[in-house]
Design an enzyme around this catalytic site. Structure first.
Site, short mmCIF file in Angstrom:
data_model
loop_
_atom_site.label_atom_id
_atom_site.label_comp_id
_atom_site.label_asym_id
_atom_site.label_seq_id
_atom_site.Cartn_x
_atom_site.Cartn_y
_atom_site.Cartn_z
CE1 TYR A 101 6.44 -8.85 -1.13
CE2 TYR A 101 6.63 -8.32 -3.45
CZ TYR A 101 6.14 -8.03 -2.19
OH TYR A 101 5.34 -6.93 -2.00
CE LYS A 129 2.88 -9.42 -1.34
NZ LYS A 129 1.87 -9.09 -0.31
N1 LIG Z 1 5.46 -0.60 -0.59
C1 LIG Z 1 5.34 -1.07 -1.80
O1 LIG Z 1 5.87 -0.55 -2.78
C2 LIG Z 1 4.50 -2.32 -2.06
C3 LIG Z 1 4.31 -2.71 -3.38
C4 LIG Z 1 3.57 -3.84 -3.64
C5 LIG Z 1 2.97 -4.55 -2.58
N2 LIG Z 1 3.19 -4.14 -1.31
C6 LIG Z 1 2.54 -4.93 -0.25
O2 LIG Z 1 1.84 -4.06 0.61
C7 LIG Z 1 1.77 -4.62 1.92
C8 LIG Z 1 2.25 -3.58 2.93
O3 LIG Z 1 3.63 -3.34 2.72
P1 LIG Z 1 4.37 -1.99 3.15
O4 LIG Z 1 5.13 -1.54 1.98
O5 LIG Z 1 3.42 -1.05 3.80
O6 LIG Z 1 5.44 -2.59 4.19
P2 LIG Z 1 5.73 -2.27 5.72
O7 LIG Z 1 6.92 -3.09 6.05
O8 LIG Z 1 5.77 -0.80 5.96
O9 LIG Z 1 4.44 -2.84 6.46
C9 LIG Z 1 4.23 -4.20 6.72
C10 LIG Z 1 3.60 -4.34 8.08
O10 LIG Z 1 3.31 -5.73 8.28
C11 LIG Z 1 3.65 -6.04 9.62
N3 LIG Z 1 3.94 -7.47 9.72
C12 LIG Z 1 5.00 -8.13 9.18
N4 LIG Z 1 4.94 -9.43 9.52
C13 LIG Z 1 3.83 -9.59 10.30
C14 LIG Z 1 3.25 -10.69 10.96
N5 LIG Z 1 3.81 -11.92 10.91
N6 LIG Z 1 2.10 -10.50 11.65
C15 LIG Z 1 1.55 -9.27 11.73
N7 LIG Z 1 2.06 -8.18 11.12
C16 LIG Z 1 3.19 -8.34 10.42
C17 LIG Z 1 4.88 -5.20 9.92
O11 LIG Z 1 5.10 -5.05 11.32
C18 LIG Z 1 4.53 -3.89 9.22
O12 LIG Z 1 3.86 -2.99 10.08
C19 LIG Z 1 2.64 -5.88 1.87
O13 LIG Z 1 1.81 -7.00 1.69
C20 LIG Z 1 3.51 -5.67 0.67
O14 LIG Z 1 3.97 -6.87 0.12
C21 LIG Z 1 3.93 -3.05 -1.02
#
Ligand SMILES: NC(=O)c1ccc[n+]([C@@H]2O[C@H](COP(=O)([O-])OP(=O)(O)OC[C@H]3O[C@@H](n4cnc5c(N)ncnc54)[C@H](O)[C@@H]3O)[C@@H](O)[C@H]2O)c1
Length: 245
Positions: free
Chosen positions: A142, A146
């Site tokens: 990951y 990133k």
């Molecule tokens: N939540 C956190 O603390 C956090 C922190 C840092 C970065 N992020 C980043 O933020 C972004 C959103 O994450 P989140 O926490 O909302 O997670 P989440 O799992 O709630 O949302 C991710 C979404 O991406 C969709 N998805 C996954 N694979 C896919 C694909 N191949 N094609 C289309 N859609 C796809 C999923 O169905 C889901 O709706 C991600 O890139 C994650 O790495 C999140």
């Protein structure tokens, strides 16, 4: 009416960004692998559900065609997390994490940028993470993906600025939403992580969405190639955790 496509918008941070965008007057394309969940979000904000797998070029092209117009803003937010020490990571898991979190950013942004170029410009926001800046436990694949998102976004901003396309990244920290929400259900983890943050709280999806809407707006019209951490300062705090004597 300004237009925005948000990938991975069926839940978590993407859903929140889509909601903020709709409130700000955007026509929003709620793009996700999971159509039913995307439809629920789209219905609740008056947007358009778009089904695509961000690793699959033809499905993304179709989704952009279905949207019917070139988006002014693309938020490349879809992502997955697979945890584990590098010694145990399977090659399949490693490749999948790179595919969904990094290669997809190239694929979807390229589709958007070709259209934005013809339309006279646009804005692309790619979701990284503080793991893309500093490594952390169990996040090798990951973190690699990133970090790549930040490098790739800078490259895009260099090549596409001439077409009036701005490209920036957001690096969220400890956010109590989406993929990290189950992790923070443990009160001990919550307390430990909150107390490590200089602002003494976990972040919210709204904190990240506010940053995305700022970057999308005219207020950020001279910002490109930048990475903004939305982490309450935690990425800078390592040395502050260690006493001087
Ligand atoms: N939540 C956190 O603390 C956090 C922190 C840092 C970065 N992020 C980043 O933020 C972004 C959103 O994450 P989140 O926490 O909302 O997670 P989440 O799992 O709630 O949302 C991710 C979404 O991406 C969709 N998805 C996954 N694979 C896919 C694909 N191949 N094609 C289309 N859609 C796809 C999923 O169905 C889901 O709706 C991600 O890139 C994650 O790495 C999140």
């Amino acid at each position: 009416m300004p237009t925005m496509i948000v990938t991975g918008a069926a839940s978590g941070l993407g859903k929140c960004i889509a909601e903020h965008a709709a409130r700000a007057g955007y026509k929003v394309g709620v793009l996700d692998l999971r159509l039913e969940q995307a439809q629920l979000v789209a219905e609740s904000i008056g947007g358009m559900a778009l089904q695509a797998d961000v690793t699959d070029l033809p499905s993304v092209e179709r989704a952009f065609d279905d949207f019917g117009e070139t988006p002014d803003v693309l938020v490349n937010n879809a992502g997955i997390l697979r945890t584990g020490p590098l010694l145990d990571h399977s090659p399949e898991d490693f490749r999948r994490v790179l595919d969904v979190n990094l290669t997809s950013v190239f694929l979807v942004a390229q589709i958007a940028a070709r259209r934005m170029k013809n339309a006279g410009g646009g804005c692309i926001i790619n979701m990284s993470s503080i793991n893309g800046i500093n490594p952390s436990t169990q996040c090798g694949a990951y973190a690699t993906a990133k970090a790549g998102v930040i490098a790739l976004s800078k490259q895009m901003s260099m090549e596409w600025g001439v077409y009036n396309i701005r490209v920036n990244t957001i690096a969220p920290g400890f956010i109590d939403a989406g993929m990290q929400a189950p992790f923070f259900e443990n009160p001990d983890v919550r307390d430990l992580r909150s107390s490590a943050v200089p602002l003494k709280r976990l972040g919210s999806a709204d904190d990240v969405a506010d940053c995305a809407l700022f970057l999308a707006s005219d207020k950020a019209k001279y910002i490109s190639g930048e990475n903004i951490t939305v982490d309450g300062g935690v990425i800078n705090s390592v040395l502050m955790q260690l006493p001087r004597s």
